[in-house]
Structures are given as C-alpha cells and as structure tokens.
Design an enzyme around this catalytic site. Structure first.
Site, short mmCIF file in Angstrom:
data_model
loop_
_atom_site.label_atom_id
_atom_site.label_comp_id
_atom_site.label_asym_id
_atom_site.label_seq_id
_atom_site.Cartn_x
_atom_site.Cartn_y
_atom_site.Cartn_z
N GLY A 13 36.33 34.89 34.65
CA GLY A 13 36.32 33.44 34.58
C GLY A 13 35.24 32.92 33.65
O GLY A 13 35.46 31.98 32.88
N ARG B 241 30.32 36.10 30.87
CA ARG B 241 30.62 37.42 31.41
C ARG B 241 31.48 38.19 30.42
O ARG B 241 31.33 39.40 30.25
CB ARG B 241 31.35 37.28 32.75
CG ARG B 241 31.74 38.59 33.41
CD ARG B 241 30.54 39.37 33.86
NE ARG B 241 29.76 38.65 34.86
CZ ARG B 241 28.67 39.13 35.44
NH1 ARG B 241 28.24 40.32 35.13
NH2 ARG B 241 28.01 38.41 36.33
N ARG C 34 36.21 25.47 22.66
CA ARG C 34 35.72 24.99 23.95
C ARG C 34 34.72 25.98 24.59
O ARG C 34 34.56 26.00 25.81
CB ARG C 34 36.88 24.71 24.91
CG ARG C 34 37.79 23.58 24.46
CD ARG C 34 39.00 23.45 25.36
NE ARG C 34 39.88 22.39 24.91
CZ ARG C 34 39.94 21.16 25.43
NH1 ARG C 34 39.14 20.85 26.44
NH2 ARG C 34 40.78 20.26 24.96
N ARG D 215 42.56 40.53 35.46
CA ARG D 215 41.53 39.59 35.88
C ARG D 215 40.42 40.34 36.58
O ARG D 215 40.67 41.19 37.44
CB ARG D 215 42.13 38.53 36.80
CG ARG D 215 41.05 37.77 37.57
CD ARG D 215 41.44 36.39 37.99
NE ARG D 215 40.58 35.89 39.05
CZ ARG D 215 39.29 35.62 38.94
NH1 ARG D 215 38.67 35.81 37.79
NH2 ARG D 215 38.60 35.16 39.97
N SER E 138 34.81 37.59 41.03
CA SER E 138 34.25 37.69 42.38
C SER E 138 35.24 37.08 43.37
O SER E 138 36.14 36.33 43.01
CB SER E 138 32.91 36.96 42.46
OG SER E 138 33.08 35.59 42.15
N ASP F 18 30.70 37.60 48.81
CA ASP F 18 30.23 37.10 50.11
C ASP F 18 31.29 37.34 51.17
O ASP F 18 32.49 37.43 50.86
CB ASP F 18 29.90 35.61 50.03
CG ASP F 18 31.07 34.75 49.59
OD1 ASP F 18 31.55 33.95 50.40
OD2 ASP F 18 31.51 34.89 48.43
N ARG G 292 24.88 40.84 41.95
CA ARG G 292 26.23 40.76 41.41
C ARG G 292 26.35 41.46 40.07
O ARG G 292 27.41 41.95 39.71
CB ARG G 292 26.66 39.29 41.27
CG ARG G 292 26.89 38.61 42.60
CD ARG G 292 27.42 37.19 42.43
NE ARG G 292 27.30 36.46 43.67
CZ ARG G 292 26.67 35.31 43.81
NH1 ARG G 292 26.10 34.75 42.76
NH2 ARG G 292 26.62 34.71 44.98
#
Length: 242
Positions: free
Chosen positions: A24, A28, A47, A91, A94, A214, A227
């Site tokens: 996302g 990353r 963008r 994909r 998290s 989580d 993470r």
C-alpha cells in the site's frame, strides 16, 4: 497490450514486468526495490505512487504502491493488467487478526477475501461474490513459507472499506465466521484478476500475503521498528514465488 501511459501511471519508457508486488505504501515499494531488486528503475511517480522495475535472481520483477482501500488498489491493478500487461499481482501488507491463535509477526496468506464493498456491484451479479486468490500463487506461497519454517495461516480474510468502524463488534463478528484477519484491499484485486482472466483470454493471477501487525482480540501490536523485520519475511516469500 502495453501502452505509453494512463492517467495514473506514466512509465516514460521504463519497463513494467509481468509480475508485480503491491504494497500500500509507496515508500515501502521504494524500500523493496532498493533492498531486493538488482538495477531498479523508477517507472512511476504520478501522485507520488512510486513504482520500480528491476530483477530478482535474474527475473524481471516490478513493485508499486497502491494506496489504501479497494478503490485505490482496484484502479492501479486495473491499469497494470489491462494497459501494461501485468499477469501476476501479489499484494504485500499488514493485517489485524481476529483469531486468538494467531500472533503478531505471523504471516497470513489469503485464500479468499470477504468484503463490505460496493465494488462488486459493477458486475451485475444476483448473489454475493466472494473473490478468491490464485491457487497457483497460493500453493507456492504456502510451500515456501513451510520450507522456511515461517508460522503462517491460509484462509479467508476480510477486506473492509472502514478503518474506524462505529460498530465496536464489527471485526470480532467476522472472526466468528472463521475470518483470519482484516485488511482493506484484496477483494478488489482478486475480483479484477478474475474478471480480466475471462475477458483477456489468459490467466491473470493475484494473491495477498500479510504480516500480522496486531491482534484485535488481545490488543497486542507491533511497533514500526518491529514491522520492518516482519515485513521482510513476507516480502521474501512473495519474491520467491514471483
């Protein structure tokens, strides 16, 4: 199939591989490209949704951010599939688990994606459509995770349109139906791949691989620093099957 540009992706002549990882966060994507790919080249900055193409063990692989939510990933994955010829979309992100036996750092591999999105209404179906991932990618990811001794879980995830839900029991109710974890994108990605497979006449495979950040039931969470390591395991599984 390939085109010069779309309203949201402008490669400026840079290549886009048939296999792409889709986190996302665009930063990353930059981290994955710089850490794992040889000779990465940026193919998109529109963008600030960064995309890169390089090679992994000699094979062309791309990685690109998608933003958050089904509308965002569906827009980018549609253009990647229909205008740039991408055939394998994985994909990586998290998720929050709603099962007591799943711990933080565990890996969840999405077999299917339930959802609460209006995105599926465009297909004019008379029932509730549950989009599934690619069995080819799913079985390969589960095999790699097993071979590496990674604690992983394969099953149904829930792609939610809502991050801050007014119904406090919303997530736990899905857990009672066997949902492993909550995320926000996979249903749109899987649906795009299924629809494209039929209309383009060749397989378009999609998969979701997640790190549990989580446990919603227990209230346990990972830190941003933790993470970083957990994401590494998930990314390596994705690259291994790319």
């Amino acid at each position: 199939m390939a085109t010069n540009s779309t309203p949201h992706i402008d490669p400026k002549g840079a290549p886009i591989a048939e296999t792409i990882l889709l986190p996302g966060d665009p930063l990353r994507a930059k981290f994955i490209a710089e850490t794992y790919l040889d000779d990465p080249v940026c193919f998109n900055e529109v963008r600030n949704m960064l995309g890169f193409t390089g090679t992994y063990r000699g094979k062309p692989v791309s990685v690109m951010g998608t933003g958050m939510g089904i509308p965002s990933i569906s827009l980018y994955s549609y253009e990647l599939i229909h205008f740039f010829g991408v055939k394998n979309l994985i994909r990586v992100g998290s998720c929050g688990t709603v099962q007591p036996h799943i711990d933080t750092y565990d890996v969840v591999i999405a077999q299917g994606a339930s959802h609460d999105s209006a995105y599926m209404e465009q297909y004019g179906l008379t029932g509730t459509y549950a989009p599934l991932s690619s069995w080819r990618l799913l079985s390969a990811a589960a095999r790699v995770a097993s071979e590496r001794g990674v604690t992983h879980h394969v099953g149904n995830v829930f792609s939610s349109d809502i991050f801050y839900n007014a119904d406090a029991d919303h997530n736990t109710d899905w857990g009672k139906m066997g949902i492993l974890a909550i995320e926000m994108e996979s249903a749109g990605l899987f649906a795009n791949a299924a629809h494209a497979t039929h209309h383009l006449g060749y397989p378009v495979d999609a998969l979701g691989i997640f790190t549990v950040s989580d446990n919603i039931l227990k209230g346990t969470k990972t830190t941003p620093q933790e993470r970083q390591t957990a994401f590494t395991t998930m990314i390596e599984i994705a690259l291994e099957i790319a």
